[in-house]
Design a protein around this motif. Structure first.
Motif, PDB file in Angstrom:
ATOM      1  N   ALA A  21       0.839  -1.205   0.000  1.00  0.00           N
ATOM      2  CA  ALA A  21       0.000   0.000   0.000  1.00  0.00           C
ATOM      3  C   ALA A  21       0.873   1.254   0.000  1.00  0.00           C
ATOM      4  N   LEU A  22       1.941   1.255   0.790  1.00  0.00           N
ATOM      5  CA  LEU A  22       2.858   2.407   0.807  1.00  0.00           C
ATOM      6  C   LEU A  22       3.557   2.580  -0.536  1.00  0.00           C
ATOM      7  N   GLY A  23       3.920   1.474  -1.163  1.00  0.00           N
ATOM      8  CA  GLY A  23       4.646   1.524  -2.431  1.00  0.00           C
ATOM      9  C   GLY A  23       3.846   2.109  -3.583  1.00  0.00           C
ATOM     10  N   LYS A  24       2.547   2.179  -3.434  1.00  0.00           N
ATOM     11  CA  LYS A  24       1.707   2.738  -4.496  1.00  0.00           C
ATOM     12  C   LYS A  24       1.731   4.256  -4.534  1.00  0.00           C
ATOM     13  N   VAL A  25       2.266   4.881  -3.488  1.00  0.00           N
ATOM     14  CA  VAL A  25       2.320   6.349  -3.420  1.00  0.00           C
ATOM     15  C   VAL A  25       3.781   6.762  -3.307  1.00  0.00           C
ATOM     16  N   THR A  26       4.240   7.524  -4.267  1.00  0.00           N
ATOM     17  CA  THR A  26       5.630   7.974  -4.285  1.00  0.00           C
ATOM     18  C   THR A  26       5.917   8.867  -3.088  1.00  0.00           C
ATOM     19  N   GLY A  27       6.977   8.553  -2.352  1.00  0.00           N
ATOM     20  CA  GLY A  27       7.408   9.371  -1.220  1.00  0.00           C
ATOM     21  C   GLY A  27       6.750   9.009   0.095  1.00  0.00           C
ATOM     22  N   ALA A  28       5.839   8.065   0.097  1.00  0.00           N
ATOM     23  CA  ALA A  28       5.141   7.695   1.335  1.00  0.00           C
ATOM     24  C   ALA A  28       6.000   6.753   2.172  1.00  0.00           C
ATOM     25  N   PRO A  83     -18.094 -25.395   5.047  1.00  0.00           N
ATOM     26  CA  PRO A  83     -18.110 -26.430   6.077  1.00  0.00           C
ATOM     27  C   PRO A  83     -18.154 -27.864   5.552  1.00  0.00           C
ATOM     28  N   ILE A  84     -18.695 -28.087   4.371  1.00  0.00           N
ATOM     29  CA  ILE A  84     -18.773 -29.452   3.858  1.00  0.00           C
ATOM     30  C   ILE A  84     -17.394 -29.952   3.447  1.00  0.00           C
ATOM     31  N   ILE A  85     -16.626 -29.087   2.831  1.00  0.00           N
ATOM     32  CA  ILE A  85     -15.235 -29.400   2.509  1.00  0.00           C
ATOM     33  C   ILE A  85     -14.379 -28.445   3.343  1.00  0.00           C
ATOM     34  N   PRO A  86     -13.322 -28.909   3.970  1.00  0.00           N
ATOM     35  CA  PRO A  86     -12.586 -28.069   4.930  1.00  0.00           C
ATOM     36  C   PRO A  86     -11.659 -27.043   4.259  1.00  0.00           C
ATOM     37  N   ILE A  87     -12.235 -26.178   3.443  1.00  0.00           N
ATOM     38  CA  ILE A  87     -11.448 -25.152   2.755  1.00  0.00           C
ATOM     39  C   ILE A  87     -11.905 -23.788   3.241  1.00  0.00           C
ATOM     40  N   CYS A  88     -10.949 -22.906   3.441  1.00  0.00           N
ATOM     41  CA  CYS A  88     -11.294 -21.540   3.818  1.00  0.00           C
ATOM     42  C   CYS A  88     -10.468 -20.561   2.987  1.00  0.00           C
ATOM     43  N   THR A  89     -11.019 -19.364   2.812  1.00  0.00           N
ATOM     44  CA  THR A  89     -10.287 -18.280   2.173  1.00  0.00           C
ATOM     45  C   THR A  89     -10.293 -17.109   3.138  1.00  0.00           C
ATOM     46  N   ASN A  90      -9.224 -16.362   3.121  1.00  0.00           N
ATOM     47  CA  ASN A  90      -9.083 -15.212   3.995  1.00  0.00           C
ATOM     48  C   ASN A  90      -8.508 -14.071   3.172  1.00  0.00           C
ATOM     49  N   GLU A  91      -9.159 -12.916   3.215  1.00  0.00           N
ATOM     50  CA  GLU A  91      -8.672 -11.747   2.490  1.00  0.00           C
ATOM     51  C   GLU A  91      -8.328 -10.657   3.487  1.00  0.00           C
ATOM     52  N   LEU A  92      -7.169 -10.061   3.305  1.00  0.00           N
ATOM     53  CA  LEU A  92      -6.700  -8.948   4.120  1.00  0.00           C
ATOM     54  C   LEU A  92      -6.672  -7.706   3.252  1.00  0.00           C
ATOM     55  N   VAL A  93      -7.311  -6.625   3.710  1.00  0.00           N
ATOM     56  CA  VAL A  93      -7.296  -5.350   3.000  1.00  0.00           C
ATOM     57  C   VAL A  93      -6.811  -4.282   3.976  1.00  0.00           C
ATOM     58  N   ILE A  94      -5.808  -3.526   3.554  1.00  0.00           N
ATOM     59  CA  ILE A  94      -5.312  -2.392   4.332  1.00  0.00           C
ATOM     60  C   ILE A  94      -5.513  -1.148   3.486  1.00  0.00           C
ATOM     61  N   SER A  95      -6.190  -0.154   4.042  1.00  0.00           N
ATOM     62  CA  SER A  95      -6.419   1.099   3.317  1.00  0.00           C
ATOM     63  C   SER A  95      -6.274   2.266   4.282  1.00  0.00           C
ATOM     64  N   GLY A  96      -5.695   3.344   3.778  1.00  0.00           N
ATOM     65  CA  GLY A  96      -5.507   4.519   4.617  1.00  0.00           C
ATOM     66  C   GLY A  96      -4.867   5.656   3.849  1.00  0.00           C
ATOM     67  N   LEU A  97      -4.538   6.690   4.577  1.00  0.00           N
ATOM     68  CA  LEU A  97      -3.923   7.881   4.005  1.00  0.00           C
ATOM     69  C   LEU A  97      -2.408   7.752   4.049  1.00  0.00           C
ATOM     70  N   ALA A  98      -1.787   7.683   2.886  1.00  0.00           N
ATOM     71  CA  ALA A  98      -0.330   7.599   2.816  1.00  0.00           C
ATOM     72  C   ALA A  98       0.254   8.974   3.098  1.00  0.00           C
ATOM     73  N   ALA A  99       1.361   8.996   3.794  1.00  0.00           N
ATOM     74  CA  ALA A  99       1.987  10.273   4.156  1.00  0.00           C
ATOM     75  C   ALA A  99       3.490  10.121   4.167  1.00  0.00           C
ATOM     76  N   ASN A 100       4.156  11.258   4.178  1.00  0.00           N
ATOM     77  CA  ASN A 100       5.603  11.298   4.295  1.00  0.00           C
ATOM     78  C   ASN A 100       5.919  11.961   5.617  1.00  0.00           C
ATOM     79  N   ALA A 101       6.612  11.230   6.481  1.00  0.00           N
ATOM     80  CA  ALA A 101       6.996  11.758   7.782  1.00  0.00           C
ATOM     81  C   ALA A 101       8.497  11.977   7.795  1.00  0.00           C
ATOM     82  N   VAL A 102       8.903  13.213   8.035  1.00  0.00           N
ATOM     83  CA  VAL A 102      10.313  13.572   8.108  1.00  0.00           C
ATOM     84  C   VAL A 102      10.649  13.859   9.556  1.00  0.00           C
ATOM     85  N   VAL A 103      11.543  13.047  10.121  1.00  0.00           N
ATOM     86  CA  VAL A 103      11.959  13.232  11.511  1.00  0.00           C
ATOM     87  C   VAL A 103      13.118  14.205  11.530  1.00  0.00           C
ATOM     88  N   GLU A 104      12.951  15.243  12.328  1.00  0.00           N
ATOM     89  CA  GLU A 104      14.009  16.282  12.383  1.00  0.00           C
ATOM     90  C   GLU A 104      14.880  16.112  13.590  1.00  0.00           C
TER      91      GLU A 104
END
Length: 118
Positions: free
Chosen positions: A74-81, A97-118
């Protein structure tokens, strides 16, 4: 007694598996815009998101490494973030449940920012 296999039997089986599946969505908001870095200059850039899906037998959990990969994608999609502000984490799990298969999806979304520590 004879069992007669009809042409509609596979369709009935598929429909049973799909109807019998259950799905759960869980989310969390990580509020960190006030606590990014002490004494830092934070410049918000733009909204971004990334996702990943796993499929497994009985267990399809994300590891911390996989979570970090999605966060970094997600960070890599925004230059400088280099940090996400107030980002949402959503897990969607579907279990068949009939067949022991599961799927799991992870989604991360937010405001990308550039933090400069002084």
């Amino acid at each position: 007694m004879r069992f007669v296999f009809s042409a509609g039997a596979p369709a009935v089986l598929i429909a049973t598996v799909l109807v019998g599946a259950c799905s759960q969505k869980v989310g969390d908001r990580q509020l960190n815009s006030r606590f990014v870095y002490a004494e830092s200059d934070v410049t918000p850039l733009q909204n971004t998101s990334a996702s990943k899906e796993l499929t497994g037998i009985l267990n399809c959990s994300f590891s911390r490494t996989q979570f970090n990969e999605v966060y970094d994608e997600a960070l890599g999609k925004v230059t400088g973030a280099n940090v996400l502000l107030d980002y949402d984490v959503t897990y969607t799990t579907t279990i068949f449940p009939i067949i022991p298969i599961c799927t799991n999806e992870l989604v991360i979304s937010g405001l990308a920012a550039n933090a400069v520590v002084e």
